[in-house]
Design a protein around this motif. Sequence first.
Motif, PDB file in Angstrom:
ATOM      1  N   VAL A 114       0.845  -1.201   0.000  1.00 37.18           N
ATOM      2  CA  VAL A 114       0.000   0.000   0.000  1.00 37.18           C
ATOM      3  C   VAL A 114       0.880   1.251   0.000  1.00 37.18           C
ATOM      4  CG1 VAL A 114      -1.629   1.351   1.375  1.00 37.18           C
ATOM      5  CG2 VAL A 114      -1.985  -1.106   1.061  1.00 37.18           C
ATOM      6  N   LYS A 142      -1.982   6.115  -3.156  1.00 36.31           N
ATOM      7  CA  LYS A 142      -3.435   6.029  -3.071  1.00 36.31           C
ATOM      8  C   LYS A 142      -3.946   4.827  -3.873  1.00 36.31           C
ATOM      9  CE  LYS A 142      -4.399  10.899  -2.197  1.00 36.31           C
ATOM     10  NZ  LYS A 142      -5.128  12.101  -2.655  1.00 36.31           N
ATOM     11  N   CYS A 143      -4.698   3.977  -3.195  1.00 35.27           N
ATOM     12  CA  CYS A 143      -5.210   2.780  -3.868  1.00 35.27           C
ATOM     13  C   CYS A 143      -6.406   2.236  -3.098  1.00 35.27           C
ATOM     14  CB  CYS A 143      -4.122   1.708  -3.979  1.00 35.27           C
ATOM     15  SG  CYS A 143      -3.467   1.180  -2.375  1.00 35.27           S
ATOM     16  N   GLU A 144      -7.116   1.342  -3.742  1.00 30.80           N
ATOM     17  CA  GLU A 144      -8.248   0.666  -3.096  1.00 30.80           C
ATOM     18  C   GLU A 144      -7.797  -0.738  -2.709  1.00 30.80           C
ATOM     19  OE1 GLU A 144     -12.784  -0.912  -4.101  1.00 30.80           O
ATOM     20  OE2 GLU A 144     -11.765   0.473  -5.464  1.00 30.80           O
ATOM     21  N   LEU A 145      -8.151  -1.154  -1.503  1.00 27.04           N
ATOM     22  CA  LEU A 145      -7.761  -2.476  -1.015  1.00 27.04           C
ATOM     23  C   LEU A 145      -9.012  -3.341  -0.867  1.00 27.04           C
ATOM     24  CD1 LEU A 145      -5.570  -4.401   0.152  1.00 27.04           C
ATOM     25  CD2 LEU A 145      -6.115  -3.464   2.397  1.00 27.04           C
ATOM     26  N   LEU A 203      -2.543   1.654   6.789  1.00 27.23           N
ATOM     27  CA  LEU A 203      -3.300   1.594   5.541  1.00 27.23           C
ATOM     28  C   LEU A 203      -4.031   2.900   5.256  1.00 27.23           C
ATOM     29  CD1 LEU A 203      -4.880  -1.979   5.888  1.00 27.23           C
ATOM     30  CD2 LEU A 203      -2.802  -1.342   4.657  1.00 27.23           C
ATOM     31  N   ARG A 213      -3.336   5.350   3.475  1.00 28.69           N
ATOM     32  CA  ARG A 213      -3.246   5.866   2.109  1.00 28.69           C
ATOM     33  C   ARG A 213      -4.272   5.190   1.186  1.00 28.69           C
ATOM     34  NH1 ARG A 213       2.888   6.549   0.183  1.00 28.69           N
ATOM     35  NH2 ARG A 213       1.854   8.021  -1.210  1.00 28.69           N
ATOM     36  N   CYS A 214      -4.991   4.192   1.712  1.00 35.36           N
ATOM     37  CA  CYS A 214      -6.035   3.538   0.925  1.00 35.36           C
ATOM     38  C   CYS A 214      -7.234   4.473   0.787  1.00 35.36           C
ATOM     39  CB  CYS A 214      -6.487   2.240   1.583  1.00 35.36           C
ATOM     40  SG  CYS A 214      -5.269   0.925   1.525  1.00 35.36           S
ATOM     41  N   THR A 215      -7.710   4.645  -0.440  1.00 36.09           N
ATOM     42  CA  THR A 215      -8.909   5.465  -0.647  1.00 36.09           C
ATOM     43  C   THR A 215     -10.165   4.707  -0.229  1.00 36.09           C
ATOM     44  OG1 THR A 215      -9.047   4.659  -2.928  1.00 36.09           O
ATOM     45  CG2 THR A 215      -7.855   6.733  -2.555  1.00 36.09           C
ATOM     46  N   LYS A 216     -10.076   3.359  -0.241  1.00 38.55           N
ATOM     47  CA  LYS A 216     -11.231   2.549   0.139  1.00 38.55           C
ATOM     48  C   LYS A 216     -10.740   1.170   0.557  1.00 38.55           C
ATOM     49  CE  LYS A 216     -15.661   0.799  -1.645  1.00 38.55           C
ATOM     50  NZ  LYS A 216     -16.532   0.696  -2.855  1.00 38.55           N
ATOM     51  N   ILE A 217     -11.336   0.643   1.625  1.00 39.06           N
ATOM     52  CA  ILE A 217     -11.044  -0.722   2.063  1.00 39.06           C
ATOM     53  C   ILE A 217     -12.364  -1.485   2.087  1.00 39.06           C
ATOM     54  CG2 ILE A 217     -10.169  -2.188   3.916  1.00 39.06           C
ATOM     55  CD1 ILE A 217      -8.426   0.126   4.834  1.00 39.06           C
TER      56      ILE A 217
END
Length: 560
Positions: free
Chosen positions: A54, A59-62, A83, A85-89
Motif C-alpha cells: 500500500v 493512493k489505492c483501493e484495497l 493503511l 493511504r487507501c482510498t477505500k477498504i
Amino acid sequence: PVFVFDEQVLGKEGPIAAAHIYFAVKDLRENLQSLNSNLVVRFGSSKEHVPKLVSHFGKCELIYCKSSLSSLIVEEASVIENLQRCTKISDWSDEIFEKNSENEKVWNYSNYAKNNRKLIDQKNLDLPKKLGAFPRDCDPGNFPSLEEVLERNFSEKETSDDFLIFGTKTNLESGFNENKFLELLEKYFTKGEKLFGDEYFRNEKRKNFKLNQKVLFENGLETASMERIFSEKGSTGMAQGEVFGRTFGMAVSLGLISKKRLINNQSNVVQWPLNSYWAESVAKTFDWHEKLAENDLKLSEHKERSFEVKYWRWNGWLIRYAEREPGPGDLDFPPLLMVHGFGGSLDQWAGCFSNLSEKFHLFAVDMIGFGHSAKPPLSYSQHLWSQQLCDFGRRVIKRPFFIAGNSIGGYMSMSAAALLGKNWCKGLVLLNSAGRLLTNQEYNEERIKFKGLSVQKATLKGQLPPYSAPPNFLLNALSAIIFFGLQSQITKICRNLYPVRPDLVENGLSRNILRDSEDPGALGIFASGAKLPFSSSANELLEHFGGPVLVAQGILDPLN
C-alpha cells in the motif's frame, strides 16, 4: 493481485491443504500472466507485506477476502494505521444468498434455511482477453517450488507425521488446479456418484504421496479403514454424498470451486439428479457453518465467557475450538486439550476453563460431526476422530500437551496418545472413558487372532475381517428411526446420565445437544455406527502410548 504465503495461516491449515493452495496459486499466476498481468507473491506475514505494498503504490483501493478462520489483517488497529493511504477498504466473500440481517441472530439450521431462500442471481462472466499492464516498478517475486513452500512453513517432522485422509492423495498427485477440479466436477455430474467414485478412489489404494522420491504424506489408519470398505463394496459402501464430499470438499473450502457454481451449475445432470443435490447440499452446508462461525466469533467478542471461541480448517471442514491462554507471565503453563463425549461439545468443559486456568493453557475442540463443527457426508470412525485430534495438537497447539477425554472422547484421546507417542503427548486423563478393557488372557487371544499383530497393525496391513455392514439405504432408515427417537428424549436421557448434577442438564447441556443435532449431516454419525472398523482395546492403546495415565471413574456413571 496479491497472494501471501502467510506462515501463521498455512501452519494451521497443514501441509496437505498448503499443497492444494500452492497448485491453485501457481495456476492463478499463470492465468494472469497469459492476460498480460501478474500475481504478486510474498512469503511471511500478511500484516507486514500488505502495508508495504500500500505504501509503495500510494493512493489505492484495497479489497480483501473475508474469512471466519482468523482475525482479518485489515481489521486490526495496528494494521489499519499503516493503511491510511487507501482510498477505500472493502471485503469480498463468496455469498450465495442475498444478505439478510436476521442471519446475525440465527443459531440453528432450520431458522437459517427459512431466512435464506433467495439465491443471488448469477451470470456467467466472460474471461477478459487482456488485462491492464502490470506495473513496471512492482516486483512480482519469484514463484517457489512446492518443496520450498513446505520447507518454509513446516518442519520435516511435521510433513512426515502428516497422514492422508482418504481421497486427498489423488488430488495431490495430479497437481490439481482450478481448471482440473472443474473438469473433474463435470465428470462427476456426467458419470454419477457410483461410476465416478469407483474410478476416482481406485487410485487411493496402498500408495503414499511422494515428492522427488521422498514420502511426504503417509496412508494412515483412516485411509486403511476406508480401503477396507472400498475393496468390498466400491463407492457404494461409502456414505451417501461421501464421494462428492471427499473429492471436492477441500476444493470448495479453499475457493478452487465456487459455492455459487455448485448451486447454479450448467452441467447436464438430468441423468443423475441426486449428484446435483449433493453438490448443492455441500455448498449450502459450507455457507451455514461459515455463518455459524461468524456468529460464534462475534458472540465471543462481546460476551464474557471462560474461554475464547476460535475456528480451524481441517481437511477443508470448519472445526470449532476454545482456548484460554495463560497470562503474560505464565507462558510456560503446559497445554491441556479436553475432548467431549458422544453427542457433546466443547461447551461441556466450560466449568473446567474457570477452574484449571491457573495451571494450564487450556484447549477444547468439537470433533468433526459434533458441536458447532462441520458435519460433512463421511464414513465416521475412531480413526477419523483420533487423526483430527493429532492434527489439532500439531497444527494448533504446536507443542507437547496433555489430553483429557470423557466417554467416547476418552477413547479418542487414548487413540490419539497412541499415535502421537510420549514426545507429543505428555500425559493422558480418562474421565468415565469408553473403550474395551481386556484381561491378560483376552488380550493375548486377540493377538493370536491377528497372527501376532496389534489391531492397529492388522488394520494398516489390511488383515481385518472383510467389511460386511448393511447397505446404505437400510443403515440410513434405521439410523433415522433411532436418531429422531433419541432427539425427542434428549433432556430425559441427559437427566439419567447426570443423576448427581441434574442442574447441568437444565443449564444448557440438553439445549446445546438439541441445537447440534439439527445441523445438516448430524444423522450421518448414527449411520456410521454399523460401519466402524474393529477397534483397538484400551490395553493395546495404552501400551503403545507408554506415558503417564490418570483414570477417574464415577461410581454412578450409568454407561461405563
